[in-house]
Design an enzyme around this catalytic site. Structure first.
Site, mmCIF file in Angstrom:
data_model
loop_
_atom_site.group_PDB
_atom_site.id
_atom_site.type_symbol
_atom_site.label_atom_id
_atom_site.label_comp_id
_atom_site.label_asym_id
_atom_site.label_seq_id
_atom_site.Cartn_x
_atom_site.Cartn_y
_atom_site.Cartn_z
ATOM 1 N N GLU A 1 -34.055 57.192 -22.081
ATOM 2 C CA GLU A 1 -34.969 57.444 -21.039
ATOM 3 C C GLU A 1 -34.033 58.132 -19.754
ATOM 4 O O GLU A 1 -34.673 59.042 -19.166
ATOM 5 C CB GLU A 1 -35.613 56.018 -20.606
ATOM 6 C CG GLU A 1 -36.635 56.208 -19.518
ATOM 7 C CD GLU A 1 -37.900 56.890 -20.250
ATOM 8 O OE1 GLU A 1 -38.217 56.870 -21.390
ATOM 9 O OE2 GLU A 1 -38.877 57.560 -19.797
ATOM 10 N N ALA B 1 -31.938 60.423 -19.778
ATOM 11 C CA ALA B 1 -31.769 61.664 -20.197
ATOM 12 C C ALA B 1 -33.186 62.522 -19.936
ATOM 13 O O ALA B 1 -32.933 63.821 -19.901
ATOM 14 C CB ALA B 1 -31.495 61.812 -21.590
ATOM 15 N N LYS B 2 -34.339 61.915 -19.351
ATOM 16 C CA LYS B 2 -35.574 62.791 -19.173
ATOM 17 C C LYS B 2 -35.584 63.356 -17.805
ATOM 18 O O LYS B 2 -36.353 62.672 -17.060
ATOM 19 C CB LYS B 2 -36.650 61.575 -19.485
ATOM 20 C CG LYS B 2 -37.856 62.410 -20.352
ATOM 21 C CD LYS B 2 -38.786 61.448 -20.615
ATOM 22 C CE LYS B 2 -40.166 61.784 -20.466
ATOM 23 N NZ LYS B 2 -41.192 60.688 -20.841
ATOM 24 N N ASP C 1 -41.046 64.882 -25.241
ATOM 25 C CA ASP C 1 -41.761 65.308 -23.903
ATOM 26 C C ASP C 1 -40.886 66.342 -23.039
ATOM 27 O O ASP C 1 -41.588 67.069 -22.519
ATOM 28 C CB ASP C 1 -41.639 63.874 -23.117
ATOM 29 C CG ASP C 1 -42.849 62.854 -23.373
ATOM 30 O OD1 ASP C 1 -43.492 63.464 -24.333
ATOM 31 O OD2 ASP C 1 -43.147 62.383 -22.403
ATOM 32 N N LYS D 1 -49.681 65.759 -23.569
ATOM 33 C CA LYS D 1 -48.861 65.639 -22.342
ATOM 34 C C LYS D 1 -47.427 65.670 -22.635
ATOM 35 O O LYS D 1 -46.683 65.345 -23.774
ATOM 36 C CB LYS D 1 -49.049 64.261 -22.037
ATOM 37 C CG LYS D 1 -50.389 63.948 -21.437
ATOM 38 C CD LYS D 1 -50.744 62.526 -20.350
ATOM 39 C CE LYS D 1 -50.918 61.457 -21.114
ATOM 40 N NZ LYS D 1 -51.279 60.140 -20.253
ATOM 41 N N THR E 1 -33.943 54.739 -40.348
ATOM 42 C CA THR E 1 -32.822 54.714 -39.560
ATOM 43 C C THR E 1 -33.011 54.266 -38.078
ATOM 44 O O THR E 1 -31.964 53.772 -37.563
ATOM 45 C CB THR E 1 -31.927 56.068 -39.484
ATOM 46 O OG1 THR E 1 -32.873 57.060 -38.997
ATOM 47 C CG2 THR E 1 -31.419 56.656 -40.977
HETATM 48 N N1 LIG Z 1 -46.440 62.250 -24.089
HETATM 49 C C1 LIG Z 1 -47.068 61.331 -24.512
HETATM 50 O O1 LIG Z 1 -48.235 61.389 -24.683
HETATM 51 C C2 LIG Z 1 -46.088 60.030 -24.726
HETATM 52 C C3 LIG Z 1 -46.782 58.862 -25.214
HETATM 53 C C4 LIG Z 1 -45.993 57.629 -25.205
HETATM 54 C C5 LIG Z 1 -44.594 57.930 -24.933
HETATM 55 N N2 LIG Z 1 -44.177 58.937 -24.424
HETATM 56 C C6 LIG Z 1 -42.600 59.015 -23.786
HETATM 57 O O2 LIG Z 1 -41.922 58.691 -25.114
HETATM 58 C C7 LIG Z 1 -40.813 58.157 -24.513
HETATM 59 C C8 LIG Z 1 -40.324 56.999 -25.364
HETATM 60 O O3 LIG Z 1 -39.913 57.540 -26.619
HETATM 61 P P1 LIG Z 1 -39.412 56.746 -27.743
HETATM 62 O O4 LIG Z 1 -39.626 55.340 -27.772
HETATM 63 O O5 LIG Z 1 -39.293 57.316 -28.966
HETATM 64 O O6 LIG Z 1 -37.770 56.832 -27.187
HETATM 65 P P2 LIG Z 1 -36.406 57.772 -27.266
HETATM 66 O O7 LIG Z 1 -36.860 59.079 -27.534
HETATM 67 O O8 LIG Z 1 -35.685 57.524 -26.200
HETATM 68 O O9 LIG Z 1 -35.905 57.265 -28.634
HETATM 69 C C9 LIG Z 1 -35.598 56.153 -28.759
HETATM 70 C C10 LIG Z 1 -34.096 55.763 -29.587
HETATM 71 O O10 LIG Z 1 -34.133 55.904 -30.896
HETATM 72 C C11 LIG Z 1 -33.136 56.914 -31.158
HETATM 73 N N3 LIG Z 1 -33.561 57.547 -32.371
HETATM 74 C C12 LIG Z 1 -34.625 58.452 -32.470
HETATM 75 N N4 LIG Z 1 -35.143 58.752 -33.466
HETATM 76 C C13 LIG Z 1 -34.179 57.960 -34.441
HETATM 77 C C14 LIG Z 1 -34.058 57.820 -35.896
HETATM 78 N N5 LIG Z 1 -34.867 58.290 -36.642
HETATM 79 N N6 LIG Z 1 -33.063 56.979 -36.236
HETATM 80 C C15 LIG Z 1 -32.285 56.361 -35.407
HETATM 81 N N7 LIG Z 1 -32.184 56.281 -34.164
HETATM 82 C C16 LIG Z 1 -33.207 57.131 -33.578
HETATM 83 C C17 LIG Z 1 -32.836 57.865 -29.918
HETATM 84 O O11 LIG Z 1 -31.728 58.261 -30.087
HETATM 85 C C18 LIG Z 1 -32.915 56.716 -28.894
HETATM 86 O O12 LIG Z 1 -31.885 56.133 -28.627
HETATM 87 C C19 LIG Z 1 -40.971 57.685 -23.120
HETATM 88 O O13 LIG Z 1 -40.131 58.678 -22.255
HETATM 89 C C20 LIG Z 1 -42.271 57.960 -22.930
HETATM 90 O O14 LIG Z 1 -42.699 58.227 -21.554
HETATM 91 C C21 LIG Z 1 -44.687 59.960 -24.158
#
Ligand SMILES: NC(=O)c1ccc[n+]([C@@H]2O[C@H](COP(=O)([O-])OP(=O)(O)OC[C@H]3O[C@@H](n4cnc5c(N)ncnc54)[C@H](O)[C@@H]3O)[C@@H](O)[C@H]2O)c1
Length: 392
Positions: free
Chosen positions: A78, A80-81, A115, A148, A178
């Site tokens: 987060e 880094a966003k 995002d 979004k 993973t």
């Molecule tokens: N645009 C939208 O409608 C919407 C909806 C829901 C959430 N979001 C946003 O999404 C973000 C959260 O997303 P998230 O939960 O994916 O978090 P993230 O992108 O931070 O990923 C979570 C962690 O998983 C790791 N990772 C990703 N893919 C992996 C894989 N295949 N194997 C191992 N590790 C992996 C990443 O490096 C990170 O450390 C928030 O910023 C939220 O605001 C946006």
């Protein structure tokens, strides 16, 4: 003299499932990204994803185009966003020399990367197409399904953003193998949200495999249907209301109190964990207001518990919950519009929740899961101890 200009914009985008997207024998990515001779592409990848899949991704592009793409590896999570990352992507787009219409940006990562890349794509030359491959469960069922885009700004989550869906999104469940267990649970919260609001069959499927979905990272018999039903349900809600003109939204279940909970417990709770606490509280609220039966209320609490999601947190006092409700009312243009379940898979919107209602819901939840403090592991431990009283 006065002129009125009226114009409408057609929005079409595709979300499709595909397994092993980085296998050169799978043409799905090459097709949606339009790879061919001389293709210039900017590929944005999360650092952890690059560590795990970077070699495969590079080999895939080498197999489908004679031109080396420009890779930009972004820091994960987060923090880094930010606008800095946004400008970094913009510089990389200039360096890559991508065309305005025919060279889509490719985003591979969790919600943070998709995002960020989406916002950059929507701003670059006022709109450059992008394609996305979500690699987290939140990405597969939520962040990469809608329109979004956003970055955080000045301590506010998703404060700067646009509505700009990716032209194509590929959902590959095998990438979850993973993903750390905590992030699987995080995504499960959003799946349970859809199930409680509108899909009783989805709820039963998750109930059947609650433990295996986490331990086997969605490599289970029900997993494909669970993802399919979640995405279908989500898109049914989003499609007629892509720009959120209608503020009565079922997808806001779990998102009334969670923003203040998340903010006050930061950085301890992931988004889905705060959503889980909100869903538990909302079910208690529905129970206390005579909307949701006792057994069904316990069924939701039990499922949250079994997936390892928290249902209480020490920051959730009456003051904070009241503030959460007031903030949500502000966001919903002066109306509470709180979605509450009336059964598993059925819901209504409530407009007249009082502080007294909040107090009774807290007391109900306290009887089953006393408020906890401390860090997330402690939270999970406490929640599990507390739910002994709930489990039959
Ligand atoms: N645009 C939208 O409608 C919407 C909806 C829901 C959430 N979001 C946003 O999404 C973000 C959260 O997303 P998230 O939960 O994916 O978090 P993230 O992108 O931070 O990923 C979570 C962690 O998983 C790791 N990772 C990703 N893919 C992996 C894989 N295949 N194997 C191992 N590790 C992996 C990443 O490096 C990170 O450390 C928030 O910023 C939220 O605001 C946006």
């Amino acid at each position: 003299m006065a002129w009125t200009v009226r114009s409408t914009q057609d929005v079409t985008y595709r979300v499709q499932q595909s397994e092993s997207v980085f296998d050169p024998a799978n043409d799905a990515l090459a097709s949606v990204a339009g790879l061919g001779r001389g293709s210039r592409r900017l590929v944005i990848v999360d650092r952890n994803v690059d560590r795990l899949y970077g070699e495969a991704i590079r080999a895939y592009f080498a197999a489908w185009t004679d031109t080396r793409p420009t890779f930009l590896v972004l820091e994960p999570d987060e923090a880094a966003k930010t606008s800095d990352a946004l400008l970094l992507i913009t510089r990389a787009a200039v360096r890559a020399g991508i065309n305005r219409r025919s060279d889509p940006i490719v985003a591979i990562g969790g919600g943070v990367v998709t995002d960020l890349a989406g916002l950059a794509a929507s701003l670059y030359r006022r709109g450059t197409p992008f394609v996305r491959i979500p690699t987290t469960l939140i990405g597969l069922v939520d962040a990469s399904v809608g329109a979004k885009t956003a970055i955080n700004f000045d301590g506010h989550k998703n404060r700067l953003g646009t509505y700009f869906p990716a032209a194509h999104t590929l959902l590959d469940r095998t990438l979850l193998t993973t993903l750390p267990a905590r992030h699987i649970r995080n995504g499960l919260a959003e799946i349970i949200k859809m199930a409680v609001m509108k899909d009783a069959a989805l709820f039963s499927l998750v109930e059947d495999e609650a433990d295996a979905l986490v331990t086997r990272r969605f490599d289970t018999p029900h997993a494909p249907e669970i993802i399919e039903r979640s995405v279908t349900g989500m898109l049914e809600e989003l499609e007629p209301n892509l720009w959120e003109h209608e503020l009565k939204r079922l997808v806001d279940f779990g998102h009334t109190f969670s923003p203040v909970i998340e903010m006050h417990a930061a950085p301890e709770l992931l988004h889905g964990e705060a959503v889980s606490i909100d869903m538990a509280f909302s079910c208690a609220l529905a129970h206390e207001n005579g909307l949701l039966g006792h057994e069904e209320t316990l069924r939701v609490l039990r499922l949250l518990h079994r997936t390892g999601l928290p249902i209480r947190h020490a920051v959730c006092d009456l003051d904070l919950l009241r503030r959460g409700l007031d903030d949500a009312t502000g966001h919903r243009d002066g109306h509470q519009h709180v979605p509450l379940p009336t059964g598993i898979g059925e819901a209504t919107f409530v407009e007249d929740i009082t502080t007294e209602d909040l107090k009774r819901a807290m007391a109900f939840l306290d009887a089953y899961a006393p408020a906890t403090g401390g860090r997330t592991p402690a939270l999970e431990r406490d929640a599990s101890a507390a739910l002994e009283t709930v489990a039959p």
